[in-house]
Motif scaffolding. Sequence first.
Motif, PDB file in Angstrom:
ATOM      1  N   PRO A 106       0.885  -1.269  -0.001  1.00  0.00           N
ATOM      2  CA  PRO A 106      -0.063  -0.210   0.122  1.00  0.00           C
ATOM      3  C   PRO A 106       0.927   1.261   0.111  1.00  0.00           C
ATOM      4  O   PRO A 106       1.974   1.215   0.543  1.00  0.00           O
ATOM      5  CB  PRO A 106      -0.746  -0.084   1.268  1.00  0.00           C
ATOM      6  CG  PRO A 106       0.238  -0.979   2.434  1.00  0.00           C
ATOM      7  CD  PRO A 106       0.733  -1.908   1.245  1.00  0.00           C
ATOM      8  N   VAL A 107       0.301   2.186  -0.627  1.00  0.00           N
ATOM      9  CA  VAL A 107       1.149   3.554  -0.749  1.00  0.00           C
ATOM     10  C   VAL A 107       0.617   4.495   0.223  1.00  0.00           C
ATOM     11  O   VAL A 107      -0.392   4.985   0.115  1.00  0.00           O
ATOM     12  CB  VAL A 107       0.970   4.138  -2.190  1.00  0.00           C
ATOM     13  CG1 VAL A 107       1.821   5.262  -2.353  1.00  0.00           C
ATOM     14  CG2 VAL A 107       1.108   3.035  -3.174  1.00  0.00           C
ATOM     15  N   PRO A 108       1.723   5.308   1.027  1.00  0.00           N
ATOM     16  CA  PRO A 108       1.084   6.323   1.822  1.00  0.00           C
ATOM     17  C   PRO A 108       0.657   7.436   1.115  1.00  0.00           C
ATOM     18  O   PRO A 108       1.201   7.769  -0.103  1.00  0.00           O
ATOM     19  CB  PRO A 108       2.634   6.634   2.603  1.00  0.00           C
ATOM     20  CG  PRO A 108       3.498   5.479   2.476  1.00  0.00           C
ATOM     21  CD  PRO A 108       3.187   4.669   1.097  1.00  0.00           C
ATOM     22  N   LYS A 109      -0.739   8.282   1.640  1.00  0.00           N
ATOM     23  CA  LYS A 109      -1.184   9.158   0.859  1.00  0.00           C
ATOM     24  C   LYS A 109      -0.168  10.257   0.242  1.00  0.00           C
ATOM     25  O   LYS A 109      -0.121  10.905  -0.597  1.00  0.00           O
ATOM     26  CB  LYS A 109      -2.142   9.459   1.478  1.00  0.00           C
ATOM     27  CG  LYS A 109      -3.575   8.649   1.761  1.00  0.00           C
ATOM     28  CD  LYS A 109      -4.517   9.039   2.337  1.00  0.00           C
ATOM     29  CE  LYS A 109      -5.787   8.097   2.363  1.00  0.00           C
ATOM     30  NZ  LYS A 109      -6.817   8.706   3.107  1.00  0.00           N
ATOM     31  N   SER A 110       0.839  10.713   1.313  1.00  0.00           N
ATOM     32  CA  SER A 110       1.675  11.638   1.019  1.00  0.00           C
ATOM     33  C   SER A 110       2.603  11.201  -0.097  1.00  0.00           C
ATOM     34  O   SER A 110       3.138  12.083  -1.035  1.00  0.00           O
ATOM     35  CB  SER A 110       2.665  11.760   2.250  1.00  0.00           C
ATOM     36  OG  SER A 110       3.171  10.842   2.799  1.00  0.00           O
ATOM     37  N   TYR A 202      14.860  13.053  12.496  1.00  0.00           N
ATOM     38  CA  TYR A 202      14.122  13.600  10.992  1.00  0.00           C
ATOM     39  C   TYR A 202      13.966  12.297  10.418  1.00  0.00           C
ATOM     40  O   TYR A 202      12.639  12.006   9.880  1.00  0.00           O
ATOM     41  CB  TYR A 202      15.156  14.450  10.434  1.00  0.00           C
ATOM     42  CG  TYR A 202      14.204  14.766   8.895  1.00  0.00           C
ATOM     43  CD1 TYR A 202      13.673  16.340   9.111  1.00  0.00           C
ATOM     44  CD2 TYR A 202      14.242  14.006   7.793  1.00  0.00           C
ATOM     45  CE1 TYR A 202      13.177  16.839   7.894  1.00  0.00           C
ATOM     46  CE2 TYR A 202      13.637  14.581   6.705  1.00  0.00           C
ATOM     47  CZ  TYR A 202      12.832  15.810   6.870  1.00  0.00           C
ATOM     48  OH  TYR A 202      12.415  16.515   5.695  1.00  0.00           O
ATOM     49  N   VAL A 203      14.727  11.275  10.224  1.00  0.00           N
ATOM     50  CA  VAL A 203      14.680   9.929   9.449  1.00  0.00           C
ATOM     51  C   VAL A 203      13.372   9.230  10.064  1.00  0.00           C
ATOM     52  O   VAL A 203      12.377   8.748   9.796  1.00  0.00           O
ATOM     53  CB  VAL A 203      15.937   9.322   9.257  1.00  0.00           C
ATOM     54  CG1 VAL A 203      15.452   8.049   8.505  1.00  0.00           C
ATOM     55  CG2 VAL A 203      16.780   9.944   8.152  1.00  0.00           C
ATOM     56  N   THR A 204      13.829   9.091  11.540  1.00  0.00           N
ATOM     57  CA  THR A 204      12.710   8.248  12.221  1.00  0.00           C
ATOM     58  C   THR A 204      11.256   8.800  12.282  1.00  0.00           C
ATOM     59  O   THR A 204      10.361   8.090  11.885  1.00  0.00           O
ATOM     60  CB  THR A 204      13.094   8.224  13.854  1.00  0.00           C
ATOM     61  OG1 THR A 204      14.525   7.785  13.871  1.00  0.00           O
ATOM     62  CG2 THR A 204      12.240   7.327  14.561  1.00  0.00           C
ATOM     63  N   GLY A 205      11.256  10.110  12.419  1.00  0.00           N
ATOM     64  CA  GLY A 205       9.922  10.702  12.340  1.00  0.00           C
ATOM     65  C   GLY A 205       9.285  10.599  11.095  1.00  0.00           C
ATOM     66  O   GLY A 205       8.008  10.267  11.123  1.00  0.00           O
ATOM     67  N   LEU A 206      10.041  10.678   9.967  1.00  0.00           N
ATOM     68  CA  LEU A 206       9.507  10.599   8.606  1.00  0.00           C
ATOM     69  C   LEU A 206       8.875   9.029   8.403  1.00  0.00           C
ATOM     70  O   LEU A 206       7.655   8.781   7.872  1.00  0.00           O
ATOM     71  CB  LEU A 206      10.428  10.782   7.519  1.00  0.00           C
ATOM     72  CG  LEU A 206      10.291  10.811   6.112  1.00  0.00           C
ATOM     73  CD1 LEU A 206       8.986  11.913   5.756  1.00  0.00           C
ATOM     74  CD2 LEU A 206      11.376  10.907   5.189  1.00  0.00           C
ATOM     75  N   ARG A 207       9.863   8.175   8.826  1.00  0.00           N
ATOM     76  CA  ARG A 207       9.512   6.877   8.761  1.00  0.00           C
ATOM     77  C   ARG A 207       8.270   6.482   9.483  1.00  0.00           C
ATOM     78  O   ARG A 207       7.368   5.733   8.861  1.00  0.00           O
ATOM     79  CB  ARG A 207      10.549   5.758   8.942  1.00  0.00           C
ATOM     80  CG  ARG A 207      11.624   5.951   8.157  1.00  0.00           C
ATOM     81  CD  ARG A 207      12.807   5.201   8.580  1.00  0.00           C
ATOM     82  NE  ARG A 207      13.850   4.833   7.375  1.00  0.00           N
ATOM     83  CZ  ARG A 207      15.163   4.497   7.771  1.00  0.00           C
ATOM     84  NH1 ARG A 207      15.401   4.232   8.907  1.00  0.00           N
ATOM     85  NH2 ARG A 207      15.870   4.200   6.507  1.00  0.00           N
ATOM     86  N   ILE A 208       8.214   6.693  10.606  1.00  0.00           N
ATOM     87  CA  ILE A 208       6.979   6.536  11.600  1.00  0.00           C
ATOM     88  C   ILE A 208       5.804   7.300  10.871  1.00  0.00           C
ATOM     89  O   ILE A 208       4.602   6.508  11.009  1.00  0.00           O
ATOM     90  CB  ILE A 208       7.108   6.876  13.035  1.00  0.00           C
ATOM     91  CG1 ILE A 208       8.395   6.246  13.468  1.00  0.00           C
ATOM     92  CG2 ILE A 208       5.934   6.713  13.941  1.00  0.00           C
ATOM     93  CD1 ILE A 208       8.197   4.467  13.478  1.00  0.00           C
ATOM     94  N   ALA A 209       5.831   8.389  10.404  1.00  0.00           N
ATOM     95  CA  ALA A 209       4.775   9.210   9.891  1.00  0.00           C
ATOM     96  C   ALA A 209       4.210   8.475   8.645  1.00  0.00           C
ATOM     97  O   ALA A 209       2.808   8.108   8.529  1.00  0.00           O
ATOM     98  CB  ALA A 209       4.957  10.446   9.491  1.00  0.00           C
ATOM     99  N   LYS A 210       5.243   7.807   7.907  1.00  0.00           N
ATOM    100  CA  LYS A 210       4.689   7.079   6.676  1.00  0.00           C
ATOM    101  C   LYS A 210       4.177   5.624   6.923  1.00  0.00           C
ATOM    102  O   LYS A 210       2.877   5.432   6.501  1.00  0.00           O
ATOM    103  CB  LYS A 210       5.830   6.703   5.776  1.00  0.00           C
ATOM    104  CG  LYS A 210       6.766   7.766   5.119  1.00  0.00           C
ATOM    105  CD  LYS A 210       5.827   8.564   4.180  1.00  0.00           C
ATOM    106  CE  LYS A 210       6.518   9.732   3.438  1.00  0.00           C
ATOM    107  NZ  LYS A 210       5.851  10.545   2.434  1.00  0.00           N
ATOM    108  N   ALA A 211       4.636   5.293   8.184  1.00  0.00           N
ATOM    109  CA  ALA A 211       3.939   3.795   8.566  1.00  0.00           C
ATOM    110  C   ALA A 211       2.655   4.041   9.230  1.00  0.00           C
ATOM    111  O   ALA A 211       1.345   3.342   8.549  1.00  0.00           O
ATOM    112  CB  ALA A 211       4.833   3.249   9.812  1.00  0.00           C
ATOM    113  N   LYS A 212       2.308   5.231   9.726  1.00  0.00           N
ATOM    114  CA  LYS A 212       0.864   5.560  10.307  1.00  0.00           C
ATOM    115  C   LYS A 212       0.076   5.615   8.983  1.00  0.00           C
ATOM    116  O   LYS A 212      -1.221   5.449   9.111  1.00  0.00           O
ATOM    117  CB  LYS A 212       1.020   6.795  11.260  1.00  0.00           C
ATOM    118  CG  LYS A 212       1.652   6.596  12.612  1.00  0.00           C
ATOM    119  CD  LYS A 212       1.972   7.788  13.332  1.00  0.00           C
ATOM    120  CE  LYS A 212       0.754   8.553  13.629  1.00  0.00           C
ATOM    121  NZ  LYS A 212       0.812   9.760  14.665  1.00  0.00           N
TER     122      LYS A 212
END
Length: 261
Positions: A106-110, A202-212
């Motif tokens: 599945p593709v993150p909306k962002s 920065y990297v962790t926050g981005l990855r967790i945001a994509k996972a959510k």
Amino acid sequence: MWKIMLVDDETIIRRGLRQFIESSHSPFTVVAEAKNAGEALQQLDQLPAHVCFIDINMPNMNGLDLIGLLHKRFPSIVVVIISGYDNFEYARQAVQLQAFDYVLKPVPKSDLEQLLYRLDTHLQQKFPDQSHTKTSQDKPHPHRNLSGGDGTLLIHTVTEYINDHYQDPELTITRVADLFHMNPTYLSKRMKQETGLSFLDYVTGLRIAKAKEVLDDAASNIRIHSLATKVGYKSQYYFSRVFKNKVGLSPLEYKNRGIDA
């Protein structure tokens, strides 16, 4: 408006893509859907499209074979592959077939929003005489900086690179610093000054945001180990620990929070 055709044998996938595309601010509209290659070819004869989103695994004829036929019959069409298979051979063939992108479901909306942005830019260059598209000033640019600040061009370029490569498990400050001919310590300091976040944060926050984003998608039934890999972690257990530390819930608890309520 740029016209899109969706080719996927899963109704729920086509429905989700259509809803996202038509609710976005990008100048795209879905003009047709098909559940197999035969339907796609038949409908394109009646409803020409600028872009075709194609799944690889379909009955009778796979998506890669369909792309070959499209190049012969509709040479101007731009193809995006959206696949559930993280397969190097598929990706290699997609490159050979000049697909615009190869995106894993599945593709993150962002990520979809950014894909549409890039497609719009590409189509404006490919068809400069078509005036029905919005100008770049009318088109919202995807939110790309987690800190909300503008920063300098250098750090903006670095964060753009991170945003585009967050799925790479080898994305380290040393590698990025080398790529941009910088000292890792200097890069870390500049990122902290301009984004308010260290490289790792920065990297962790981005990855967790994509996972959510993926977990928030009701149509997604992705397994946690696959999700970990998708957002750049080699270990499911490390990903789950980081996720719980940031979100307060494990990935599975986050996914089931509405069900358990």
